[in-house]
Design a protein around this motif. Sequence first.
Motif, PDB file in Angstrom:
ATOM      1  N   ASN A   1      30.386  13.146   1.266  1.00  0.00           N
ATOM      2  CA  ASN A   1      29.179  12.982   1.191  1.00  0.00           C
ATOM      3  C   ASN A   1      28.638  11.577   0.414  1.00  0.00           C
ATOM      4  N   PRO A   2      27.764  10.703   0.938  1.00  0.00           N
ATOM      5  CA  PRO A   2      27.279   9.782   0.272  1.00  0.00           C
ATOM      6  C   PRO A   2      26.517  10.167  -0.812  1.00  0.00           C
ATOM      7  N   ALA A   3      26.121   9.306  -1.994  1.00  0.00           N
ATOM      8  CA  ALA A   3      25.356   9.672  -3.016  1.00  0.00           C
ATOM      9  C   ALA A   3      24.000   9.473  -2.546  1.00  0.00           C
ATOM     10  N   VAL A   4      23.260  10.124  -3.337  1.00  0.00           N
ATOM     11  CA  VAL A   4      21.714  10.160  -2.945  1.00  0.00           C
ATOM     12  C   VAL A   4      21.289   8.573  -3.187  1.00  0.00           C
ATOM     13  N   GLY A   5      20.601   8.188  -2.641  1.00  0.00           N
ATOM     14  CA  GLY A   5      20.202   6.629  -2.763  1.00  0.00           C
ATOM     15  C   GLY A   5      19.674   5.962  -1.674  1.00  0.00           C
ATOM     16  N   SER A   6      19.617   4.474  -1.827  1.00  0.00           N
ATOM     17  CA  SER A   6      19.240   3.856  -0.551  1.00  0.00           C
ATOM     18  C   SER A   6      20.165   2.690  -0.414  1.00  0.00           C
ATOM     19  N   TYR A   7      20.253   2.733   1.061  1.00  0.00           N
ATOM     20  CA  TYR A   7      21.631   1.863   1.583  1.00  0.00           C
ATOM     21  C   TYR A   7      21.016   0.958   2.861  1.00  0.00           C
ATOM     22  N   THR A   8      21.649   0.172   3.599  1.00  0.00           N
ATOM     23  CA  THR A   8      21.478  -0.432   4.726  1.00  0.00           C
ATOM     24  C   THR A   8      22.546  -0.178   5.614  1.00  0.00           C
ATOM     25  N   VAL A   9      22.461  -0.304   6.823  1.00  0.00           N
ATOM     26  CA  VAL A   9      23.304  -0.401   7.843  1.00  0.00           C
ATOM     27  C   VAL A   9      24.130  -1.570   7.735  1.00  0.00           C
ATOM     28  N   SER A  10      25.404  -1.569   7.508  1.00  0.00           N
ATOM     29  CA  SER A  10      26.112  -2.778   7.194  1.00  0.00           C
ATOM     30  C   SER A  10      27.124  -3.259   8.207  1.00  0.00           C
ATOM     31  N   LEU A  11      27.512  -2.218   9.030  1.00  0.00           N
ATOM     32  CA  LEU A  11      28.300  -2.679  10.219  1.00  0.00           C
ATOM     33  C   LEU A  11      27.954  -1.582  11.364  1.00  0.00           C
ATOM     34  N   ARG A  12      28.248  -2.217  12.484  1.00  0.00           N
ATOM     35  CA  ARG A  12      28.026  -1.247  13.910  1.00  0.00           C
ATOM     36  C   ARG A  12      29.240  -1.595  14.715  1.00  0.00           C
ATOM     37  N   LYS A  13      29.971  -0.331  15.305  1.00  0.00           N
ATOM     38  CA  LYS A  13      30.841  -0.498  16.135  1.00  0.00           C
ATOM     39  C   LYS A  13      30.502   0.327  17.343  1.00  0.00           C
ATOM     40  N   ASP A  14      30.621  -0.333  18.766  1.00  0.00           N
ATOM     41  CA  ASP A  14      30.383   0.300  19.649  1.00  0.00           C
ATOM     42  C   ASP A  14      30.918   1.776  20.026  1.00  0.00           C
ATOM     43  N   ALA A  15      32.396   1.504  19.822  1.00  0.00           N
ATOM     44  CA  ALA A  15      33.137   2.759  19.976  1.00  0.00           C
ATOM     45  C   ALA A  15      34.740   2.924  19.394  1.00  0.00           C
ATOM     46  N   LEU A  16      35.225   3.770  19.088  1.00  0.00           N
ATOM     47  CA  LEU A  16      36.502   3.688  18.470  1.00  0.00           C
ATOM     48  C   LEU A  16      37.133   5.125  18.048  1.00  0.00           C
ATOM     49  N   LYS A  17      38.212   5.281  17.608  1.00  0.00           N
ATOM     50  CA  LYS A  17      38.648   6.598  17.380  1.00  0.00           C
ATOM     51  C   LYS A  17      38.384   7.088  15.944  1.00  0.00           C
TER      52      LYS A  17
END
Length: 193
Positions: free
Chosen positions: A109-125
């Motif tokens: 799990n990620p830690a409780v807190g604030s983040y931003t979407v850093s990378l987007r990938k259409d599709a992968l395995k």
Amino acid sequence: MPARRLPSWAWVTGLTAGAIAAVVVLTAQAENGPHPTASAAKRPNASASASAKPPASPKPSASPQAAGVPAESGAGRRVVYSLGQHRVWLVDADDTARRSFTVWPGTVNPAVGSYTVSLRKDALKGSDGVQIEHVMYFSVASGVNIAFSNAVDGSSPPPAAAGARTGGIRMAKADGTALWAFGETGTKVRVVE
């Protein structure tokens, strides 16, 4: 004159005839009475990631009314992810939940807190071998990348192998499509308990 005894075959014949008559009467009554109806059972969907275990959480639902946005989830346009509820909210700039749905978390799990979407990938395995799409990375925890995604075939993830470390937060296909449209690179992500 002594009383005459009936032979045993006469008793058996009389009892059998009485039983048959009773069955006929009960059958006629049953034919005229109400009949129960069977409900149609849902067939399981075939999927590339089918397993002997049922999904780890209930079927995801896309209803903002299902649960209110957590009070301490920040303000403004954001994606809110609750670790305890296994739920995501897509929240507009005016703090209105546009959509809410349950998810299947990974083993890390990620830690409780604030983040931003850093990378987007259409599709992968995915790390579990399943083809995934709408992959949106927003954190790293204990060396494991944390990202939202959905299986291309719409299935829930198989149970993680013992000791496996996965950071994928899976959702239903329709929810993954909605999140992909909502969250671009730089979109705020708030993780709450």
